[in-house]
Scaffold this motif. Structure first.
Motif, short mmCIF file in Angstrom:
data_model
loop_
_atom_site.label_atom_id
_atom_site.label_comp_id
_atom_site.label_asym_id
_atom_site.label_seq_id
_atom_site.Cartn_x
_atom_site.Cartn_y
_atom_site.Cartn_z
N PRO A 38 0.75 -1.38 0.19
CA PRO A 38 -0.13 0.23 0.38
C PRO A 38 0.36 1.29 0.02
O PRO A 38 0.25 2.23 -0.38
CB PRO A 38 -1.00 0.10 1.09
N VAL A 68 -6.48 7.13 0.58
CA VAL A 68 -5.08 6.44 -0.21
C VAL A 68 -3.67 6.01 0.70
O VAL A 68 -3.41 5.18 1.19
CB VAL A 68 -4.62 6.34 -1.62
N LYS A 115 2.61 1.57 -3.61
CA LYS A 115 1.17 2.37 -4.40
C LYS A 115 0.55 3.84 -4.85
O LYS A 115 0.00 4.41 -4.78
CB LYS A 115 -0.42 1.40 -4.41
N ALA A 116 1.06 3.81 -2.77
CA ALA A 116 0.31 5.57 -2.41
C ALA A 116 1.15 6.15 -2.80
O ALA A 116 0.93 7.57 -3.61
CB ALA A 116 0.16 5.26 -1.35
N GLN A 148 -10.35 11.57 -2.29
CA GLN A 148 -10.30 9.65 -2.27
C GLN A 148 -8.22 9.47 -2.43
O GLN A 148 -8.17 9.20 -1.91
CB GLN A 148 -10.13 9.90 -3.92
N HIS A 149 -7.20 10.52 -2.89
CA HIS A 149 -6.06 10.79 -3.00
C HIS A 149 -5.48 11.03 -1.21
O HIS A 149 -5.01 9.78 -1.11
CB HIS A 149 -5.66 11.56 -3.33
N ARG A 201 -0.45 11.73 -4.85
CA ARG A 201 -0.29 11.88 -3.72
C ARG A 201 0.86 12.60 -3.29
O ARG A 201 1.17 12.74 -2.24
CB ARG A 201 0.01 10.35 -3.76
#
Length: 255
Positions: free
Chosen positions: A3, A48, A6-7, A44-45, A13
Motif C-alpha cells: 500500500p 489512499v 502504491k500510494a 480520494q487521494h 499523492r
C-alpha cells in the motif's frame, strides 16, 4: 509495504505529502487550495495515503487536520537503505524530524500506532492509575472529567508528580485532550503543551493517534519523539501479550 508503494506511485499523492512536509496539520480545504483538482478527487487521494498510514488525521472541533506520518518511510529506510547507505540515512533522519514539525510558532509531534485490542481497553490502559504504573513508570491520576486536574505521579511511593495538567476534553473511549506542564510551571498557561489521544476502531484492531503540540523548545520535541514511541510500545505489549516489555524501552541503550 505494497500500500505504501502504491500510494507513492502517484504524483498527486506525492505532491500532497510534499505540501504536508512544508506545512503539517492542514485541513482538506487548505490542501485543495494548493492543488488544481476537485475536492472529491483530493479526498480520494488522501484516503489512499491514510490507508497506507502515510497520513494521519486528527479532529479539532469541526476541522479535520492531516499530518504526515513518517513511520512507513522509516521502515523502508531500515529495510533497503540502512544496510547500505548510513550517511544518507542520517540525512533522511534530519528530513524526518523536519517533516514532523508543524509550521507554527511551536513544534508538534504526531505518532500513530495500531493495537490488537478494543477502544475501551486502550482508554482504560491510558487512564487507569494501576495500569499506567505497570508500563509507563508513572501513574496517571484523575477522574478524567473535563476541567479536572490530572497528575503523572511517580511509582516510588513519594507521591511526587512530574507532570500536571488539566483535562480539556474527555469522550470515553475515543478522545482525550489534556494540557501538560511541569509542577513548577503550574498556572503559567503559556508554558503548557497539549496532548490529544485519538482512539479509533480500525477493522478488528485499534488505531491510536497521539498529537503532542505547543512544545516550548526543539529539545522538548526531541524528548517526546523518543518518549512517546517507547511508552506506546510498552502499552501495545501490555494489551497484546498481557505484560509490558521485560525492560522499559526508555532505559534500553540506543545504537
Amino acid at each position: 509495504m505494497d500500500p505504501v508503494f502504491k500510494a507513492l506511485a502517484d504524483p498527486t499523492r506525492r505532491r500532497l505529502l510534499d505540501r504536508l512536509h512544508e506545512h503539517n496539520g492542514q485541513t482538506l480545504g487548505e490542501l485543495c487550495g494548493r492543488i488544481d483538482m476537485a475536492r472529491q478527487s483530493v479526498t480520494q487521494h488522501l484516503a489512499v495515503l491514510e490507508a497506507a498510514n502515510l497520513v494521519s488525521t486528527v479532529r479539532r472541533g469541526r476541522e479535520k487536520l492531516h499530518y504526515l506520518n513518517p513511520v512507513p518511510l522509516h521502515e523502508i529506510q531500515e529495510r533497503w537503505i540502512d544496510k547500505f547507505e548510513r550517511p544518507r540515512l542520517r540525512a533522511l533522519g534530519a528530513v524526518k524530524r523536519r517533516a514532523e514539525e508543524a509550521m507554527t510558532d511551536k513544534p508538534a509531534f504526531v505518532y500513530v500506532t495500531y493495537i490488537a485490542s478494543t477502544p475501551e481497553k486502550v482508554w482504560e490502559a491510558l487512564t487507569d492509575a494501576d495500569l499506567t504504573a505497570s508500563y509507563w513508570g508513572h501513574s496517571n491520576v484523575s477522574d478524567w472529567n473535563p476541567g479536572s486536574r490530572w497528575e503523572h505521579v511517580r511509582t516510588d511511593g513519594s507521591g511526587i508528580a512530574d507532570v500536571v495538567g488539566t483535562v480539556v476534553e474527555s469522550e470515553r473511549p475515543t478522545r482525550l485532550v489534556t494540557t501538560w506542564a511541569s509542577p513548577e510551571n503550574e498556572g503559567r498557561e503559556d508554558t503548557y503543551s497539549r496532548v490529544t489521544l485519538d482512539i479509533r476502531q480500525h477493522g478488528d484492531i485499534v488505531r491510536l493517534t497521539v498529537t503532542h503540540e505547543d512544545l516550548a523548545h526543539e529539545r522538548d520535541l526531541a524528548d517526546v519523539s523518543l518518549g512517546w514511541p517507547a511508552v506506546l510500545s510498552n502499552l501495545k505489549s501490555l494489551l497484546e501479550t498481557g505484560s509490558p516489555m521485560p525492560q522499559e524501552p526508555w532505559l534500553m541503550p540506543s545504537r
